[in-house]
Design a protein around this motif. Structure first.
Motif, PDB file in Angstrom:
ATOM      1  N   GLN A  20     -92.554 -46.036 -61.858  1.00 43.97           N
ATOM      2  CA  GLN A  20     -91.215 -46.615 -62.308  1.00 43.97           C
ATOM      3  C   GLN A  20     -90.266 -46.538 -61.067  1.00 43.97           C
ATOM      4  OE1 GLN A  20     -89.412 -44.696 -65.735  1.00 43.97           O
ATOM      5  NE2 GLN A  20     -87.636 -45.201 -65.388  1.00 43.97           N
ATOM      6  N   SER A  21     -90.411 -45.523 -60.110  1.00 48.73           N
ATOM      7  CA  SER A  21     -89.270 -45.451 -59.099  1.00 48.73           C
ATOM      8  C   SER A  21     -89.684 -46.208 -58.026  1.00 48.73           C
ATOM      9  CB  SER A  21     -89.308 -43.702 -58.773  1.00 48.73           C
ATOM     10  OG  SER A  21     -90.453 -43.487 -58.553  1.00 48.73           O
ATOM     11  N   THR A  22     -90.673 -46.956 -57.767  1.00 46.05           N
ATOM     12  CA  THR A  22     -91.057 -47.827 -56.852  1.00 46.05           C
ATOM     13  C   THR A  22     -91.269 -49.187 -57.224  1.00 46.05           C
ATOM     14  OG1 THR A  22     -93.096 -46.755 -57.122  1.00 46.05           O
ATOM     15  CG2 THR A  22     -92.153 -45.709 -55.339  1.00 46.05           C
ATOM     16  N   ILE A  23     -92.146 -49.418 -58.131  1.00 50.17           N
ATOM     17  CA  ILE A  23     -92.841 -50.714 -58.227  1.00 50.17           C
ATOM     18  C   ILE A  23     -91.622 -51.873 -58.440  1.00 50.17           C
ATOM     19  CG2 ILE A  23     -94.143 -52.387 -59.296  1.00 50.17           C
ATOM     20  CD1 ILE A  23     -95.662 -50.429 -57.489  1.00 50.17           C
ATOM     21  N   PRO A  24     -90.726 -51.412 -59.577  1.00 49.18           N
ATOM     22  CA  PRO A  24     -89.732 -52.334 -59.921  1.00 49.18           C
ATOM     23  C   PRO A  24     -88.499 -52.647 -58.822  1.00 49.18           C
ATOM     24  CG  PRO A  24     -90.126 -50.740 -61.632  1.00 49.18           C
ATOM     25  CD  PRO A  24     -90.820 -50.145 -60.357  1.00 49.18           C
ATOM     26  N   MET A  25     -88.484 -51.507 -58.081  1.00 49.42           N
ATOM     27  CA  MET A  25     -87.425 -51.604 -56.995  1.00 49.42           C
ATOM     28  C   MET A  25     -88.050 -52.525 -55.966  1.00 49.42           C
ATOM     29  SD  MET A  25     -84.759 -50.322 -55.985  1.00 49.42           S
ATOM     30  CE  MET A  25     -83.927 -48.726 -56.652  1.00 49.42           C
ATOM     31  N   ILE A  26     -89.270 -52.460 -55.445  1.00 51.68           N
ATOM     32  CA  ILE A  26     -89.665 -53.300 -54.623  1.00 51.68           C
ATOM     33  C   ILE A  26     -89.903 -54.805 -55.234  1.00 51.68           C
ATOM     34  CG2 ILE A  26     -91.886 -54.078 -53.449  1.00 51.68           C
ATOM     35  CD1 ILE A  26     -92.514 -51.103 -53.447  1.00 51.68           C
ATOM     36  N   GLY A  27     -90.119 -54.957 -56.473  1.00 47.51           N
ATOM     37  CA  GLY A  27     -90.094 -56.259 -57.362  1.00 47.51           C
ATOM     38  C   GLY A  27     -88.855 -56.802 -57.187  1.00 47.51           C
ATOM     39  N   ALA A  28     -87.707 -56.046 -57.271  1.00 47.27           N
ATOM     40  CA  ALA A  28     -86.465 -56.690 -57.316  1.00 47.27           C
ATOM     41  C   ALA A  28     -86.175 -57.270 -56.052  1.00 47.27           C
ATOM     42  CB  ALA A  28     -85.323 -55.419 -57.788  1.00 47.27           C
ATOM     43  N   SER A  29     -86.618 -56.567 -54.887  1.00 51.77           N
ATOM     44  CA  SER A  29     -86.083 -57.077 -53.397  1.00 51.77           C
ATOM     45  C   SER A  29     -87.046 -58.303 -53.195  1.00 51.77           C
ATOM     46  CB  SER A  29     -86.351 -55.850 -52.564  1.00 51.77           C
ATOM     47  OG  SER A  29     -87.493 -55.437 -52.415  1.00 51.77           O
ATOM     48  N   ARG A  30     -88.269 -58.488 -53.810  1.00 49.41           N
ATOM     49  CA  ARG A  30     -88.936 -59.578 -53.493  1.00 49.41           C
ATOM     50  C   ARG A  30     -88.853 -60.612 -54.398  1.00 49.41           C
ATOM     51  NH1 ARG A  30     -94.798 -56.870 -51.849  1.00 49.41           N
ATOM     52  NH2 ARG A  30     -94.216 -55.587 -50.003  1.00 49.41           N
ATOM     53  N   GLY A  31     -88.177 -60.263 -55.577  1.00 49.64           N
ATOM     54  CA  GLY A  31     -88.153 -61.057 -56.564  1.00 49.64           C
ATOM     55  C   GLY A  31     -89.372 -61.458 -57.328  1.00 49.64           C
ATOM     56  N   ASN A  32     -89.998 -60.472 -57.457  1.00 43.44           N
ATOM     57  CA  ASN A  32     -91.341 -60.530 -58.134  1.00 43.44           C
ATOM     58  C   ASN A  32     -91.191 -60.065 -59.707  1.00 43.44           C
ATOM     59  OD1 ASN A  32     -93.792 -59.935 -59.543  1.00 43.44           O
ATOM     60  ND2 ASN A  32     -94.727 -59.485 -57.692  1.00 43.44           N
ATOM     61  N   LEU A  33     -90.903 -61.055 -60.603  1.00 43.39           N
ATOM     62  CA  LEU A  33     -90.599 -60.466 -61.920  1.00 43.39           C
ATOM     63  C   LEU A  33     -91.616 -59.563 -62.671  1.00 43.39           C
ATOM     64  CD1 LEU A  33     -88.228 -61.537 -63.680  1.00 43.39           C
ATOM     65  CD2 LEU A  33     -89.691 -63.090 -64.738  1.00 43.39           C
ATOM     66  N   THR A  34     -92.878 -59.620 -62.594  1.00 42.59           N
ATOM     67  CA  THR A  34     -93.960 -59.095 -63.165  1.00 42.59           C
ATOM     68  C   THR A  34     -93.593 -57.589 -62.783  1.00 42.59           C
ATOM     69  OG1 THR A  34     -95.301 -60.762 -62.871  1.00 42.59           O
ATOM     70  CG2 THR A  34     -96.287 -58.573 -63.798  1.00 42.59           C
ATOM     71  N   TRP A  35     -93.283 -57.286 -61.331  1.00 45.15           N
ATOM     72  CA  TRP A  35     -93.165 -56.007 -60.921  1.00 45.15           C
ATOM     73  C   TRP A  35     -91.922 -55.453 -61.453  1.00 45.15           C
ATOM     74  CZ3 TRP A  35     -94.932 -54.548 -55.344  1.00 45.15           C
ATOM     75  CH2 TRP A  35     -96.235 -54.951 -55.117  1.00 45.15           C
ATOM     76  N   MET A  36     -90.674 -56.111 -61.461  1.00 46.90           N
ATOM     77  CA  MET A  36     -89.566 -56.068 -62.214  1.00 46.90           C
ATOM     78  C   MET A  36     -89.718 -55.420 -63.457  1.00 46.90           C
ATOM     79  SD  MET A  36     -86.457 -58.402 -60.793  1.00 46.90           S
ATOM     80  CE  MET A  36     -87.079 -59.691 -59.905  1.00 46.90           C
ATOM     81  N   GLN A  37     -90.262 -56.186 -64.427  1.00 45.44           N
ATOM     82  CA  GLN A  37     -90.469 -55.650 -65.880  1.00 45.44           C
ATOM     83  C   GLN A  37     -91.539 -54.604 -65.850  1.00 45.44           C
ATOM     84  OE1 GLN A  37     -91.691 -59.698 -67.081  1.00 45.44           O
ATOM     85  NE2 GLN A  37     -89.472 -60.138 -67.688  1.00 45.44           N
ATOM     86  N   LEU A  38     -92.134 -54.124 -65.006  1.00 43.91           N
ATOM     87  CA  LEU A  38     -92.888 -53.141 -65.104  1.00 43.91           C
ATOM     88  C   LEU A  38     -91.835 -51.617 -65.486  1.00 43.91           C
ATOM     89  CD1 LEU A  38     -95.772 -51.997 -64.894  1.00 43.91           C
ATOM     90  CD2 LEU A  38     -95.359 -51.513 -62.599  1.00 43.91           C
ATOM     91  N   GLY A  39     -90.623 -51.827 -64.917  1.00 43.72           N
ATOM     92  CA  GLY A  39     -89.458 -50.858 -65.264  1.00 43.72           C
ATOM     93  C   GLY A  39     -89.541 -50.440 -66.505  1.00 43.72           C
ATOM     94  N   THR A  40     -89.477 -51.575 -67.410  1.00 44.63           N
ATOM     95  CA  THR A  40     -89.064 -51.495 -68.709  1.00 44.63           C
ATOM     96  C   THR A  40     -90.285 -50.603 -69.601  1.00 44.63           C
ATOM     97  OG1 THR A  40     -88.140 -53.593 -68.631  1.00 44.63           O
ATOM     98  CG2 THR A  40     -88.560 -52.938 -70.834  1.00 44.63           C
ATOM     99  N   THR A  41     -91.358 -51.215 -69.134  1.00 38.31           N
ATOM    100  CA  THR A  41     -92.651 -50.446 -69.653  1.00 38.31           C
ATOM    101  C   THR A  41     -92.790 -49.091 -69.203  1.00 38.31           C
ATOM    102  OG1 THR A  41     -93.813 -52.522 -69.162  1.00 38.31           O
ATOM    103  CG2 THR A  41     -95.343 -50.974 -70.072  1.00 38.31           C
ATOM    104  N   THR A  42     -92.798 -48.574 -68.047  1.00 40.53           N
ATOM    105  CA  THR A  42     -92.810 -47.354 -67.659  1.00 40.53           C
ATOM    106  C   THR A  42     -91.647 -46.529 -68.195  1.00 40.53           C
ATOM    107  OG1 THR A  42     -91.561 -48.013 -65.680  1.00 40.53           O
ATOM    108  CG2 THR A  42     -93.991 -47.839 -65.631  1.00 40.53           C
ATOM    109  N   ALA A  43     -90.357 -46.987 -68.233  1.00 44.79           N
ATOM    110  CA  ALA A  43     -89.483 -46.187 -68.862  1.00 44.79           C
ATOM    111  C   ALA A  43     -89.752 -45.912 -70.299  1.00 44.79           C
ATOM    112  CB  ALA A  43     -87.924 -47.030 -68.785  1.00 44.79           C
ATOM    113  N   LEU A  44     -90.305 -46.889 -70.941  1.00 47.47           N
ATOM    114  CA  LEU A  44     -90.687 -46.477 -72.378  1.00 47.47           C
ATOM    115  C   LEU A  44     -91.882 -45.235 -72.494  1.00 47.47           C
ATOM    116  CD1 LEU A  44     -89.983 -49.836 -74.124  1.00 47.47           C
ATOM    117  CD2 LEU A  44     -88.794 -47.826 -74.386  1.00 47.47           C
ATOM    118  N   VAL A  45     -92.736 -45.581 -71.765  1.00 45.00           N
ATOM    119  CA  VAL A  45     -93.831 -44.756 -71.558  1.00 45.00           C
ATOM    120  C   VAL A  45     -93.581 -43.591 -71.338  1.00 45.00           C
ATOM    121  CG1 VAL A  45     -96.536 -44.323 -70.569  1.00 45.00           C
ATOM    122  CG2 VAL A  45     -95.736 -46.726 -71.115  1.00 45.00           C
TER     123      VAL A  45
END
Lengths: 665, 162, 186
Positions: A20-45
């Motif tokens: 959660q602490s890495t992938i969404p952050m990288i996703g946000a800077s690269r504009g990768n939506l899937t990576w960004m949305q991983l933040g939601t899933t990981t936060a809930l898990v």
């Protein structure tokens, strides 16, 4: 088996937090939506995993699993069920688990309810929240594992500190942490905005409900702790300016400032970098509190299991989180200066002064709390900073703030008409002045500060009501029209009015119970009579009672007023045999005018036998402290329920584009 | 570290303070004025064996001894200052919950004023600068800023009407 | 100026962090109250002996008589750590020839007598401080507590808590040597 599941869940949660602490952050800077949305899933898990761990520990406490070290050290099979459950967070390890649970609750909350937040901001926010999780989960797993087993399980546990076996203090940590840790999400939003390099009115709207929720819960936590101290510690005090209390109060003060400055960002697009700074500082002070409470660098009357080794780890986390975010702030803040213009007399300026006073108050408390440590480090000299210092420094800062809280809501944005406001408030000022002078005159030799405080509180109460009447044009338009206006006034506005009035009510309680307290202390035996504040009390002797894990002596006090019997009070002195210590259970008769507070204990002089030291205190207006606090919280809740904070995404999406980044100056 | 904890535990065994009511009936003076002074003084004296408490609220033995001692000295005619001096001579400035005003504590006592003054100066500078820009009139604003102000006004209207 | 202001929060936070680190790192007991008596003359006092114990009482004059520095130990029979310390103090007296005076703090004479009879009496003088008033003159913060007083009556060192364990003994002995004490026969 169940403790191992809990332990495993914690370890897995750490893994998820790392993602959660890495992938969404990288996703946000690269504009990768899937990576960004991983933040939601990981936060809930992550939330579910920590919840499993928490449930596992609670289970161990509920069934009194004495193969778990934490249960042995903090529980006993005879302890009432409710305190077995509360024992889950009664120790360092358990409370840390609660801390992390709440951290993931707020992360999960943003994941669940944050659908209208832009993907990139949400991804970054959840990533920052993930960093905090990584820090605290690793801290727990490496230094403070709550699931450690005992090789040779004892037959029964050591019981919990009996002072803590009480409903007020059992609920105190969950609420306090909900507030403390709740500010983590505001911190995450702020850091995410800094990384993004952008903050606008929409940002302030997304952050506002979380700030309000954390603030309301922190208020509840502090009040519960105060209330507990009031009835449990046996002499009717509710605030001691102890380091442990101070560190919970500082985030509240700065959080209150944040609540106000965020409004300016939302409505006027100004004070942006300042608001970001406040968001960072609020959570930083929460972290400082965690450090102070658990490291033992400062002495506190509230005993905690302290350990310098753990202190190092928390300090390391603090340096990374606070130092990192403040460095980021210093670097990125110049890019976010706001545009809104205003005149010297305006609501903006009013809120600036409000912020100045609140942060000065917080800085004063911080100075007083840390000064002994600083001086000892520099000169090896030890000093004490106690209540007299805060009365002399904190209170004078707060009094003008109370006055300002009365005037502020009348100020309009951009440019206000001071003459008109003065005209409207002249009667409030006259009445307040009258109350102040009468108070000072009636209580000759009384503290001048008490009279001044009542003056400001009266002013705040009257002006709050007046402001409401003015908003709905009461008396200027037909009553039905005024009522329509009253109905249409936003809930957030009612929230403000209630909270401000609550502050005024609180001050009455503070002053009444400190300045005009009366007290009788006497050796009591059957038949002893005490007269106080119009009450006649008769001590009818003491009887022995047996509780589940204690034995107690219970005094019987008949209370009469004007010859009529009113009530019977039963103050207790309990001896917890397993934990090996005693507590005083006060017995209180509450009236709107004040509390009759009684407690007993054995005389200090061992030669005095068959008598009890009976203490009867009359605390005028003390109930107003709890009433005022309730109003503060109610105000917070009401604001939180304002539909403007919940309206659907489309309206806000539009606004966001409208308010797109303001060019730097 | 372990040694430190042992030491703390050991001292606590020697005198175990438990928070509760403290002043005992046999300590109270007959003269209510002197008694009130005694309470006032003891609320400002830190208990030396406790965690962080005044002797007025502490049940520790030494706290009780000090309370009695203070009352004896009051009866003997000591001023408040003489009593504080007496205590400081034996226990140092540590016993004073209100730190004395001396070079080492100047920073502590001046801090609230310095912070408030610095903040006030900051606000003054900021407000004056913003005021100048506001006074310069809308002509000085960029198109973007004007649009923004318009938006805000509309938002506010929408909210006021809602 | 503005850049500086933006860095101010970071600087303040790091400063606080540095002091917090010192607080954890330094060999300090946050709960210990420093003695106000160090480098000052011993307080004025005159204590009688414990009734029924065969050593004289203790007064200020005994500490100003010149000679080697002495240990003044505050003890009580009800104090659990004192018992552990007693063995150490006895050994110091017997093996190293240290002069040890005692102040018996808030103890019933009978209890103190029995305690000394059971464990032995290493003290060459014991003041009987039943009310605990003399202990306040010494700025006592807990029992046991030990002072080192030079021959001219100046208090030079105080140790809080029981002198148990190698570390504590080393501290006290080096303070004693610093005060001018020399081991017998050297």
């Amino acid at each position: 088996m169940i403790p191992e599941i809990g332990h495993l869940a914690l370890a897995l949660a750490l893994g998820v937090a790392l993602v959660q602490s890495t992938i969404p952050m990288i996703g946000a800077s690269r504009g990768n939506l899937t990576w960004m949305q991983l933040g939601t899933t990981t936060a809930l898990v992550q939330f579910v995993l920590v919840l499993i761990a928490f449930a596992a520990l609670m289970w161990a406490f509920v069934v009194s699993d004495f193969t778990v070290l934490n249960v042995v050290a903090n529980s006993h099979s005879l302890k009432p069920m409710i305190f077995k459950i509360a024992g889950t967070w009664g120790s360092h390890e358990g409370s840390l688990l609660l801390w992390v649970l709440i951290l993931t609750i707020f992360g999960g909350g943003v994941a669940l309810f944050g659908a209208n937040i832009p993907d990139a901001l949400r991804a970054r926010t959840l990533s920052v929240q993930g960093w905090i999780s990584v820090g605290f989960l690793s801290f727990m797993l490496f230094t403070s594992n709550p699931f450690t087993r005992v090789p040779n399980p004892p037959l029964d546990g050591n019981d919990m500190n009996p002072l803590l076996q009480d409903i007020g203090i059992a609920l105190h940590p969950p609420f306090l942490y909900l507030g403390y840790v709740g500010f983590s999400i505001v911190f995450s939003f702020a850091v995410a905005a800094l990384i993004e390099g952008r903050i606008d009115a929409a940002w302030a709207r997304w952050v506002r409900p979380w700030t309000l929720a954390a603030w309301t819960l922190l208020t509840a936590g502090i009040v519960l702790g105060s209330w507990w101290a009031y009835y449990e510690l046996g002499w009717g005090g509710w605030w001691f300016w102890d380091p442990v209390e101070n560190v919970s109060f500082m985030p509240w003060l700065v959080g209150t400032a944040l609540l106000h400055s965020a409004i300016v960002v939302e409505k006027r697009d100004a004070f942006k970098s300042w608001t970001i700074l406040l968001a960072i500082l609020t959570f930083s002070l929460s972290l400082l509190g965690t450090f102070v409470v658990r490291s033992g660098v400062l002495t506190s009357v509230h005993a905690f299991a302290t350990d310098p080794a753990r202190g190092f780890y928390i300090l390391l986390l603090l340096v990374i989180a606070v130092g990192g975010s403040l460095a980021l702030f210093a670097w990125r803040a110049p890019a976010m200066e706001g545009g809104g213009l205003y005149r010297p007399v305006s609501r903006e300026t009013g809120l600036l002064i409000n912020n100045l006073l609140l942060t000065t108050a917080a800085a004063t408390v911080l100075f007083g709390t840390l000064y002994p440590l600083v001086l000892e480090a520099l000169t090896r000299e030890k000093i004490s900073v106690g209540p007299p210092y805060y009365n002399a420094s904190f209170v004078p800062v707060m009094l003008p703030m109370v006055i300002l809280a009365g005037i502020g809501p009348f100020l309009s944005w951009k440019r206000a008409d001071l003459g008109g406001i003065a005209d409207r408030l002249k009667w409030a000022a006259v009445v307040a002045l009258g109350v102040g002078i009468v108070t000072w005159y009636v209580t000759t030799n009384g503290p001048i500060l008490a009279a001044l405080a009542l003056l400001t509180a009266t002013f705040l109460l009257i002006s709050s009501v007046q402001e409401w009447a003015w908003r709905i044009k009461l008396g200027q338009v037909p009553l039905s029209e005024a009522m329509r206006r009253a109905r249409n006034l936003p809930r957030a506005h009612y929230g403000m009015t209630l909270a401000h009035a609550g502050l005024g009510v609180l001050i009455f309680g503070f002053v009444g119970s400190t300045a005009w307290k009366s007290e009788v202390t006497t050796f009591a035996e059957a038949g002893t009579r005490v007269e106080i504040a119009g009450f006649d009390l008769t001590f009818r002797g003491a009887e022995d009672v047996k509780g589940p894990n204690y034995i107690a002596t219970r005094g019987i006090l008949e209370v009469e007023k004007d010859g009529k019997s009113i009530t019977t009070l039963y103050p207790e002195r309990r001896n917890y045999t397993i934990a090996g210590s005693s507590t005083t259970e006060s017995s209180i008769y509450s009236t709107p005018a004040g509390d009759l507070y009684t407690s007993i204990r054995e005389p200090a002089d061992e030669n005095i036998r068959d008598k009890w030291t009976l203490r009867v205190v009359y605390e005028p207006l003390v109930g107003l402290i709890w009433l005022g606090s309730a109003l503060l919280m109610l105000g917070g809740l009401l604001s939180l329920s304002d539909r403007r904070l919940r309206v659907g995404a489309p309206a806000r999406k539009k606004r966001r584009t409208a308010m797109a980044p303001t060019p730097a100056e | 570290m372990r040694r430190l904890r042992f030491l703390v535990a050991a001292i606590l065994i020697g005198v175990a303070p438990i928070l509760s009511l403290a002043v005992e009936p046999d300590e109270i003076l007959d003269d209510p004025v002197l008694e009130a002074r005694a309470r006032e003084i003891s609320a400002q004296v830190r208990c030396v064996v406790c965690q962080n408490e005044s002797i007025d609220t502490s049940n520790a033995g030494i706290a009780r001894d000090l309370r009695i001692l203070i009352r004896e000295r009051l009866v003997a005619g000591d001023t408040d200052q003489e009593i504080f001096d007496f205590l400081v001579a034996r226990y140092g400035d540590f016993v004073l919950l209100k730190p004395p005003f001396k070079p080492e504590t100047w920073a502590l006592w001046f801090a609230p004023f310095v912070i408030a003054a610095a903040g006030a100066a900051g606000i003054f500078v900021l407000v004056r600068r913003v005021n100048r820009r506001a006074a310069a009139g809308p002509g000085q604003l960029s198109e973007e800023e004007l649009a923004q102000i318009e938006k805000i006004i509309q938002n506010e209207k929408a909210e006021a009407d809602s | 100026m503005k850049r500086f202001l933006l860095f101010l929060p970071l600087v303040v936070a790091l400063g606080i962090g540095a002091f917090a680190l010192w607080g954890l790192w330094a060999d300090r007991n946050p709960k210990e109250v420093p003695s106000a008596l160090i480098s000052k003359p011993a307080p004025e006092f005159d204590l009688p002996p414990i009734p029924g114990v065969d050593v004289p009482g203790l007064k200020r004059a005994d500490l100003t008589a010149g000679g080697p520095p002495v240990l003044v130990n505050v003890f009580a029979s009800w104090c659990v750590p004192c018992k552990a310390e007693h063995a150490v103090l006895s050994r110091l007296v017997k093996e190293k020839g240290v002069v040890l005076y005692g102040i018996n703090y808030k103890n019933k004479a009978e209890d103190a007598r029995n305690w000394l009879a059971d464990l032995g009496n290493p003290y060459s003088r014991i003041g009987f401080d039943l009310s605990g008033r003399v202990a306040i003159e010494w700025g006592l913060t807990g029992v046991p507590e030990t002072f080192i007083v030079r021959g001219d009556g100046t208090v030079v060192y105080r140790y809080v808590g029981p002198i148990v364990g190698a570390d504590a003994q080393k501290k006290v002995m080096s303070a004693l040597r610093e005060a001018g004490w020399k081991e017998a026969g050297k």
